[in-house]
Design a protein around this motif. Structure first.
Motif: not given
Length: 388
Positions: A217-222, A342-350, A352-355, A372-380
């Motif tokens: 989930g952290v990977s998705v957020l970053t 790798q799928a989590s990366q791609s899911f985050g990219r999907i 992120g890019a779409f939004i 910025a909010v996504s990285f903050l949530i990932a840290a938390l």
């Protein structure tokens, strides 16, 4: 690690070529009078291909040597770029992006698997950092080269990219060694079942499974945050400041140099000498801080400066998250875990890019806020996982 220099040289060649077209994509879309949201849709579709393909190739990596996956991915990306370069309509461009994403899924799963299978346990973190550094530095250099060439002729950039990716794929196949000592029997049915995204990574160890899913989930957020930021940044330079592709390429070249220094000094120290569960949230928090500060940039110089600092912290964070996730895998689940990483990366990219493509039309600074909010949530999230 077997054939380390050859592997890293070929990774460098792939990442150079893979990034040639990125700085010219906004100009390419404007040339054909495509909607401004198209940059988000195109990247989202490519990421969808990676998302669908990565778990599949993660399963195949138990039976097929990683050099074959990397070779096929590089050649497949080359062929997909032919469609992208010749497609002057949204439909053809998006099909090309989807096929490119599937090819990238094969390539990056193969690269991570090769590192994991040919590295000693105590050198894996360092090798992941080297791999991430080479990808970042030569990806940035690819931006620079593509931007410079594209300022003369867009098709020159596409042509160089297509040829180099194809040749690099051939070299991966012939120059690297096999990484599987005892490959499993090929099971396409099981590989296809991975597309349901219901893997049993640790059926007898629920705490481990929860930790692993939390880190994915952290990977998705970053990657959601980075993609929303990076895709908007590229288009922002052309749309708001009307800068040519050479400016984009030059800036990314500077990013590469800074990332090299940051990863080989600060990043390597963090991976080798610190508890990543404690240091990773700090780095992700710094990413959020500097990305958020971009919103308040009073001029172009400060805008570029804050972006440089963000990209440096981001480059350091990538191998840290990779190492945290890889450490949760057992030898039996390693390929599956890497496929789903790798799928989590791609899911985050999907996402992120779409939004980013949609939000950019509403206000061109909203995607930066989302990042910025996504990285903050990932840290938390890592802070919470550290206590569980």
């Amino acid at each position: 690690m077997k054939k380390k220099f050859t592997f890293l040289a070929l990774i460098a060649s792939f990442n150079l070529a893979a990034n040639y077209a990125h700085p010219i994509t906004p100009a390419y879309f404007k040339l054909w009078h495509l909607d401004s949201a198209m940059f988000g849709y195109a990247f989202a579709v490519m990421s969808l291909g990676m998302f669908l393909g990565s778990p599949f190739f993660g399963e195949l990596a138990k039976s097929i040597n990683a050099r074959i996956l990397m070779a096929g991915g590089s050649i497949g990306y080359s062929l997909a770029q032919v469609l992208f370069a010749l497609g002057h309509t949204p439909g053809i461009i998006l099909w090309g992006r989807l096929l490119a994403g599937i090819a990238c899924g094969a390539f990056f799963v193969g690269a991570l698997t090769y590192i994991a299978n040919t590295s000693l346990a105590d050198e894996r973190g360092a090798n992941l950092t080297l791999n991430a550094t080479v990808q970042t530095v030569f990806g940035a250099l690819g931006y620079f080269i593509g931007g410079i060439i594209g300022s003369f002729d867009l098709m020159w950039t596409f042509s160089l990219q297509i040829v180099q990716l194809f040749v690099t794929g051939i070299l991966f196949y012939f120059l690297l060694v096999d990484d599987l000592a005892n490959p499993e029997k090929l099971n396409l049915k099981k590989a296809c079942q991975s597309l349901t995204f219901i893997p049993r990574l640790a059926p007898k160890d629920a705490p481990l499974s929860r930790l692993l899913w939390g880190l994915l989930g952290v990977s998705v957020l970053t990657f959601l945050g980075y993609t929303a930021f990076d895709q908007s940044f590229n288009y922002y330079l052309k749309d708001v400041f009307d800068l040519s592709s050479s400016y984009n390429g030059t800036f990314k070249g500077a990013v590469g140099l800074i990332s090299l220094v940051a990863n080989m000094t600060f990043g390597m120290f963090l991976v080798k000498k610190t508890d990543l569960k404690r240091s990773t949230p700090v780095i992700l928090g710094a990413c959020a801080l500097f990305m958020g500060a971009v919103l308040f940039s009073p001029n172009l110089l400060i805008f570029f400066s804050l972006n440089l600092v963000f990209y440096a912290f981001y480059a350091v964070s990538v191998p840290m998250v990779q190492d945290l996730i890889t450490n949760q895998a057992t030898p039996k689940t390693q390929s599956t875990v890497l496929g789903f990483y790798q799928a989590s990366q791609s899911f985050g990219r999907i996402i992120g890019a779409f939004i980013a493509g949609i939000l950019y039309d509403l206000n061109n600074l909203i995607p930066f806020s989302l990042g910025a909010v996504s990285f903050l949530i990932a840290a938390l999230v890592i802070q919470f996982l550290k206590k569980s």
